[in-house]
Structure formats: structure tokens, C-alpha cells
Write an enzyme that holds these catalytic residues in place. Sequence first.
Site, PDB file in Angstrom:
ATOM      1  N   TYR A  60       0.831  -1.207   0.000  1.00  7.84           N
ATOM      2  CA  TYR A  60       0.000   0.000   0.000  1.00  7.84           C
ATOM      3  C   TYR A  60       0.865   1.256   0.000  1.00  7.84           C
ATOM      4  O   TYR A  60       0.622   2.199  -0.762  1.00  7.84           O
ATOM      5  CB  TYR A  60      -0.904  -0.042   1.234  1.00  7.84           C
ATOM      6  N   LYS A  93       1.043   4.231  -2.866  1.00  7.27           N
ATOM      7  CA  LYS A  93       0.741   5.626  -2.544  1.00  7.27           C
ATOM      8  C   LYS A  93       1.947   6.528  -2.781  1.00  7.27           C
ATOM      9  O   LYS A  93       1.788   7.684  -3.201  1.00  7.27           O
ATOM     10  CB  LYS A  93       0.273   5.727  -1.090  1.00  7.27           C
TER      11      LYS A  93
END
Length: 357
Positions: free
Chosen positions: A116, A120
Site C-alpha cells: 500500500y 501511494k
Amino acid sequence: ELLDTIALGLRSEGAEVETLDASVADPATAKALVSRATERFGKLDALINNAGILRDASLLEVTVDDLQAVLSAHLFGSFLCTQAAAEEMSQQEDGGAILNTISMAGLRGNVGQSAYAMAKAGIFGLTRTAALELSLFDVRVNAIAPLARTRMTEGMSFVGESMSPEQVAPLASYLVSDLSRAVNGRVFGAHGGYLFEYAMGASRGVKDVDAWTPELIHERFGEISGHAPSPEAAPERSAEAATLEGIFAHLAETFRARRARRWAGTLHFRFADAEAYTVSVADGACTVEAGIHGLPSCIVETDTETFLSVLDGADGQRFFVEGRFVVNDLGEVARFVRCFNFRKARAAYLASAQASP
């Protein structure tokens, strides 16, 4: 089902809503979203990239399938939708606004979220680069790193019930509205009622060493990292300082007001061996003053030799990488270059100097 519920709620508040149930990681979907919006509403004013999933696992445990799924939803989806929207907005007279959604995990890291955070962080790089490239078409690209109580944060005890998505919505609305025309390439956090800006900067570093060794780096690591003050020598006025003064004296003559109609900024130019200068732009007008004035939107630090070398055609990007040009906001510099011409200012100075008796 969730998509239909959201659409129903928006329609009950008087909004016009179009939905498309598909994956944003599919290039055809991205193009279809833009086509659907322009056909229904006539033009595309804004894009908000907010699709995402979680597959939390430690670095040693994350699977390739989960990594691919996270990168597809977050990073590839944001890229493809941004690209499709930019193709449309770049043809529009008034440009448009793109807002990406990143995360504190991507900016600062977080245990158990390597995939993740990787996705990002990639969106952060996309935001910065797209902001630079698309500013030529009056398309601005910003990002938010929100923290709110949603399905994705249900297991996080530090995200309280009071931190609702409704508290993030005003910031998102602002960043895609005409109120934020001068905001580009920036990242803002929203933690409930707490709004702030993330900023990535560079330390002043150490520039006076020709041959570094690991031991010398260790000895001066505090200065390199910015955690210890650098020794300050008394600045000496360089032989080229007069040329620099002449360039800034004529800089306002090169101002392209039309290109700056949506830009407001204050740049501080700080020279190691000459006077500092402040260039401010607001409401399509500019001022150029000797000295440091006001709060800067960008700080440029260099020396006269480096500065004049760039005007003579030297590789400014190489100087930036080497630390001879220290810039804390490349987006502001890109906008400055669009609106001012240092070479033309120098030519005007030299012509006036030759004409003087």
C-alpha cells in the site's frame, strides 16, 4: 450495491450522477469515464482519483498477487484516469483540476503496509510530475492524504469515530474548485478537523568538498543532513554581482502577464556572493525587489557563477542534482520560467550598459 447506494444518496441531495461499474486499472475504463462525463455534462472540470483496496501484510509475507492487486487499484488506476482526463482537459480553454488520493503510509511509511505504501508513494511521484507537465495546459494536479473512519480504517484504533469522510470533503472540493487556481503540485493532509500541508525539502548540505570519503561523510554527517549548523563564512561580493543586479533590474520588463493570470507566488533568490532578490506575482502583476520580503512560495539558493552559467546554456538540472542549485519547489520554478526570461533581462542590461557613456 455500494455504488448504487452512493449514487442514490447523491441524487437525493439534488446531484446529477452517472455511474460505471468497472476497474479503473483498465485503460478502456479510464477513457469511458472521461467520455461519459463529457457527454453528460459537456466538459470535464475535475477528476478525483480515490479508488483503492487493502491487502495488508509485512514485507516478508506479501504475495505477488496481492502486490499486483494493490498497485493496479491505486497506482495504475490513478495513472490511467489522470492520463485520460489530461487528454481532455488539455484541449479545454480553461484547463481543469486533478486530485489524487495518497496516504501518510506512502509519505512516511507504516508497518504492515509495504504494498500500500509503495502504491501511494508512486501516486505522490505521479502528482508532482503531472503537475509540472500539465501546468502548460492550465491543468493543476494536487493530492490529499486523508485519515478518516471508513471501511479501510475500521481496524485502526487511532482513527476515531469523529474523524469522518465528511470532514475531508471540503478540502477535496476546494482543491478542484476555481478558488485553488494558484495551488499546484502540493499535498495536503486532513485528519478530522486538522488540515495541514506535507512538504518535501532538501537540507542545505555541504558543497565545499571535492573528494568525499566514508569517514569524512561520517564526520560531517550532521551538516549534510541538516541536523547540525553549517559553518558560516562572511560572504564576499563576487565580480559578477553587478551583472546580477542589472539582470534583476530588467527582469520585470520580461514579465508575461497573460501566462501568470492564475498564479500567485513569491520567490526568494538567495546568492552566496551577492544581494538576495524577491520576485512576487499576484493578480497578473509582478514586483522585483532587492532583499528578502514576505513569505516565500519558493526559495532558490545558488551563487552568481552557477546562475550565470545556466544563462549561458549550462545544464541547470545537473547543478540541481549536484546541490549547486537548491530549490524547495520545482513547480514554482516551472511557473516562474513560463512568466519571466532571465536571458532577455541580461540582454537588456548589457544593451543599456553599452549605451551608457
